[in-house]
Design a protein around this motif. Structure first.
Motif, PDB file in Angstrom:
ATOM      1  N   ASP A   1       0.813  -0.952  -0.180  1.00  0.00           N
ATOM      2  CA  ASP A   1       0.061  -0.079   0.077  1.00  0.00           C
ATOM      3  C   ASP A   1       0.826   1.066  -0.063  1.00  0.00           C
ATOM      4  O   ASP A   1       2.131   1.098  -0.221  1.00  0.00           O
ATOM      5  CB  ASP A   1      -1.020   0.163   1.085  1.00  0.00           C
ATOM      6  CG  ASP A   1      -0.108   0.093   2.381  1.00  0.00           C
ATOM      7  OD1 ASP A   1       0.851   0.274   2.577  1.00  0.00           O
ATOM      8  OD2 ASP A   1      -1.086  -0.105   3.475  1.00  0.00           O
ATOM      9  N   ASP A   2       0.500   2.417   0.000  1.00  0.00           N
ATOM     10  CA  ASP A   2       1.280   3.596   0.215  1.00  0.00           C
ATOM     11  C   ASP A   2       2.195   3.621   1.150  1.00  0.00           C
ATOM     12  O   ASP A   2       3.372   4.044   0.958  1.00  0.00           O
ATOM     13  CB  ASP A   2       0.258   4.891   0.118  1.00  0.00           C
ATOM     14  CG  ASP A   2      -0.546   5.395  -1.026  1.00  0.00           C
ATOM     15  OD1 ASP A   2      -0.703   4.185  -1.820  1.00  0.00           O
ATOM     16  OD2 ASP A   2      -1.026   6.357  -1.106  1.00  0.00           O
ATOM     17  N   GLU A   3       1.992   3.355   2.382  1.00  0.00           N
ATOM     18  CA  GLU A   3       2.981   3.196   3.490  1.00  0.00           C
ATOM     19  C   GLU A   3       4.060   2.057   3.010  1.00  0.00           C
ATOM     20  O   GLU A   3       5.323   2.537   3.526  1.00  0.00           O
ATOM     21  CB  GLU A   3       2.148   2.774   4.842  1.00  0.00           C
ATOM     22  CG  GLU A   3       3.176   2.788   5.919  1.00  0.00           C
ATOM     23  CD  GLU A   3       3.564   3.943   6.187  1.00  0.00           C
ATOM     24  OE1 GLU A   3       4.803   3.921   7.220  1.00  0.00           O
ATOM     25  OE2 GLU A   3       3.170   4.958   5.769  1.00  0.00           O
ATOM     26  N   ALA A   4       3.734   0.951   2.455  1.00  0.00           N
ATOM     27  CA  ALA A   4       4.721   0.125   2.523  1.00  0.00           C
ATOM     28  C   ALA A   4       5.566   0.535   1.350  1.00  0.00           C
ATOM     29  O   ALA A   4       6.934   0.584   1.478  1.00  0.00           O
ATOM     30  CB  ALA A   4       4.171  -1.251   2.013  1.00  0.00           C
ATOM     31  N   LEU A   5       5.113   1.062   0.491  1.00  0.00           N
ATOM     32  CA  LEU A   5       6.000   1.848  -0.744  1.00  0.00           C
ATOM     33  C   LEU A   5       6.872   2.765  -0.263  1.00  0.00           C
ATOM     34  O   LEU A   5       8.107   3.012  -0.554  1.00  0.00           O
ATOM     35  CB  LEU A   5       5.104   2.239  -1.952  1.00  0.00           C
ATOM     36  CG  LEU A   5       5.785   2.821  -3.041  1.00  0.00           C
ATOM     37  CD1 LEU A   5       7.047   1.841  -3.690  1.00  0.00           C
ATOM     38  CD2 LEU A   5       4.916   3.051  -4.223  1.00  0.00           C
ATOM     39  N   HIS A   6       6.236   3.720   0.617  1.00  0.00           N
ATOM     40  CA  HIS A   6       7.015   4.949   1.308  1.00  0.00           C
ATOM     41  C   HIS A   6       8.154   4.195   2.091  1.00  0.00           C
ATOM     42  O   HIS A   6       9.323   4.903   2.016  1.00  0.00           O
ATOM     43  CB  HIS A   6       6.112   5.696   2.124  1.00  0.00           C
ATOM     44  CG  HIS A   6       6.899   6.905   2.750  1.00  0.00           C
ATOM     45  ND1 HIS A   6       7.488   7.824   2.242  1.00  0.00           N
ATOM     46  CD2 HIS A   6       7.387   6.908   4.116  1.00  0.00           C
ATOM     47  CE1 HIS A   6       7.953   8.581   3.065  1.00  0.00           C
ATOM     48  NE2 HIS A   6       8.059   8.019   4.294  1.00  0.00           N
ATOM     49  N   ARG A   7       7.938   3.225   2.737  1.00  0.00           N
ATOM     50  CA  ARG A   7       8.853   2.354   3.639  1.00  0.00           C
ATOM     51  C   ARG A   7       9.838   2.104   2.792  1.00  0.00           C
ATOM     52  O   ARG A   7      11.146   2.241   3.086  1.00  0.00           O
ATOM     53  CB  ARG A   7       8.286   1.543   4.678  1.00  0.00           C
ATOM     54  CG  ARG A   7       7.229   2.134   5.848  1.00  0.00           C
ATOM     55  CD  ARG A   7       7.174   1.253   6.620  1.00  0.00           C
ATOM     56  NE  ARG A   7       5.930   1.451   7.477  1.00  0.00           N
ATOM     57  CZ  ARG A   7       5.657   0.799   8.525  1.00  0.00           C
ATOM     58  NH1 ARG A   7       5.991  -0.508   8.805  1.00  0.00           N
ATOM     59  NH2 ARG A   7       4.657   1.364   9.263  1.00  0.00           N
ATOM     60  N   THR A   8       9.687   1.302   1.799  1.00  0.00           N
ATOM     61  CA  THR A   8      10.734   0.823   0.918  1.00  0.00           C
ATOM     62  C   THR A   8      11.481   1.693   0.176  1.00  0.00           C
ATOM     63  O   THR A   8      12.679   1.507   0.009  1.00  0.00           O
ATOM     64  CB  THR A   8       9.799  -0.089  -0.350  1.00  0.00           C
ATOM     65  OG1 THR A   8       9.345  -1.188   0.220  1.00  0.00           O
ATOM     66  CG2 THR A   8      10.647  -0.661  -1.193  1.00  0.00           C
ATOM     67  N   LEU A   9      10.991   2.729  -0.159  1.00  0.00           N
ATOM     68  CA  LEU A   9      11.642   3.829  -0.882  1.00  0.00           C
ATOM     69  C   LEU A   9      12.573   4.892   0.194  1.00  0.00           C
ATOM     70  O   LEU A   9      13.585   5.137  -0.414  1.00  0.00           O
ATOM     71  CB  LEU A   9      10.802   4.918  -1.704  1.00  0.00           C
ATOM     72  CG  LEU A   9       9.917   4.378  -2.886  1.00  0.00           C
ATOM     73  CD1 LEU A   9       8.889   5.485  -3.133  1.00  0.00           C
ATOM     74  CD2 LEU A   9      10.876   4.186  -3.942  1.00  0.00           C
ATOM     75  N   THR A  10      12.205   4.747   1.372  1.00  0.00           N
ATOM     76  CA  THR A  10      13.019   5.749   2.336  1.00  0.00           C
ATOM     77  C   THR A  10      13.899   4.723   3.287  1.00  0.00           C
ATOM     78  O   THR A  10      14.749   5.546   3.951  1.00  0.00           O
ATOM     79  CB  THR A  10      11.977   6.423   3.113  1.00  0.00           C
ATOM     80  OG1 THR A  10      11.227   5.576   3.811  1.00  0.00           O
ATOM     81  CG2 THR A  10      11.235   7.526   2.116  1.00  0.00           C
ATOM     82  N   THR A  11      13.873   3.415   3.259  1.00  0.00           N
ATOM     83  CA  THR A  11      14.513   2.658   4.167  1.00  0.00           C
ATOM     84  C   THR A  11      15.634   1.741   3.665  1.00  0.00           C
ATOM     85  O   THR A  11      16.691   1.345   4.144  1.00  0.00           O
ATOM     86  CB  THR A  11      13.938   1.724   5.022  1.00  0.00           C
ATOM     87  OG1 THR A  11      13.141   0.872   4.401  1.00  0.00           O
ATOM     88  CG2 THR A  11      12.595   2.554   5.741  1.00  0.00           C
ATOM     89  N   GLY A  12      15.497   1.411   2.282  1.00  0.00           N
ATOM     90  CA  GLY A  12      16.461   0.732   1.663  1.00  0.00           C
ATOM     91  C   GLY A  12      16.248  -0.740   1.790  1.00  0.00           C
ATOM     92  O   GLY A  12      16.795  -1.849   1.290  1.00  0.00           O
ATOM     93  N   ARG A  13      15.004  -1.254   2.500  1.00  0.00           N
ATOM     94  CA  ARG A  13      14.585  -2.292   2.872  1.00  0.00           C
ATOM     95  C   ARG A  13      13.301  -2.652   2.134  1.00  0.00           C
ATOM     96  O   ARG A  13      12.328  -2.009   2.306  1.00  0.00           O
ATOM     97  CB  ARG A  13      14.616  -2.888   4.478  1.00  0.00           C
ATOM     98  CG  ARG A  13      15.708  -2.683   5.144  1.00  0.00           C
ATOM     99  CD  ARG A  13      16.881  -4.048   4.781  1.00  0.00           C
ATOM    100  NE  ARG A  13      15.969  -5.109   4.988  1.00  0.00           N
ATOM    101  CZ  ARG A  13      16.187  -5.689   6.197  1.00  0.00           C
ATOM    102  NH1 ARG A  13      16.542  -5.130   7.277  1.00  0.00           N
ATOM    103  NH2 ARG A  13      15.473  -6.891   6.580  1.00  0.00           N
ATOM    104  N   ALA A  14      12.984  -3.756   1.580  1.00  0.00           N
ATOM    105  CA  ALA A  14      11.741  -4.056   0.871  1.00  0.00           C
ATOM    106  C   ALA A  14      10.617  -4.322   2.095  1.00  0.00           C
ATOM    107  O   ALA A  14      10.927  -5.218   2.899  1.00  0.00           O
ATOM    108  CB  ALA A  14      11.724  -5.265  -0.031  1.00  0.00           C
ATOM    109  N   THR A  15       9.434  -3.443   2.081  1.00  0.00           N
ATOM    110  CA  THR A  15       8.445  -3.677   2.976  1.00  0.00           C
ATOM    111  C   THR A  15       7.196  -3.889   2.359  1.00  0.00           C
ATOM    112  O   THR A  15       7.027  -3.406   1.356  1.00  0.00           O
ATOM    113  CB  THR A  15       8.699  -2.451   3.602  1.00  0.00           C
ATOM    114  OG1 THR A  15       9.659  -1.900   4.448  1.00  0.00           O
ATOM    115  CG2 THR A  15       7.315  -2.542   4.786  1.00  0.00           C
TER     116      THR A  15
END
Length: 122
Positions: free
Chosen positions: A41-55
């Motif tokens: 969802d939007d949050e998982a994509l945001h976390r993926t884009l900003t942490t370097g870890r696939a969420t």
């Protein structure tokens, strides 16, 4: 939990299903090997884009999961792209260990179907 927001330029383009999710295909960045399909969802994509870890969003557990957080089979993000219709996400990763929950390297190893093989015209 603090909810982060996805860049509006990206969020406005995404075409989500009725549950607010977009399919995300994980691919090994250097070999092109297709590893797995999950959901964001939007949050998982945001976390993926900003942490370097696939969420991803777990539909069965109804929670976010960082790939490899409990198994040690991490996915380190190298590149993320939307398809032309913005209804699917490609996450190119450096996969550590197995990508599939079964312990296999990819989720695409087990049930290979037997199609009629097509030939491109001359």
């Amino acid at each position: 939990m603090v909810v982060m927001s996805l860049d509006p330029k990206i969020a406005d383009r995404l075409k989500r299903n009725s549950d607010g999710l977009v399919p995300a295909i994980a691919q090994q960045y250097d070999t092109g090997e297709v590893l797995m399909l999950a959901w964001m969802d939007d949050e998982a994509l945001h976390r993926t884009l900003t942490t370097g870890r696939a969420t991803y969003w777990s539909r069965s557990r109804q929670e976010y999961w960082v790939k490899g957080e409990s198994s040690g089979h991490q996915q380190w993000v190298k590149e993320v792209a939307l398809d032309c219709d913005a209804d699917a996400i490609l996450v190119k990763v450096d996969q550590v260990g197995a990508a599939c929950h079964t312990g296999d390297r990819t989720c695409w190893d087990a049930d290979v179907l037997e199609p009629v093989v097509g030939e491109r015209p001359q």
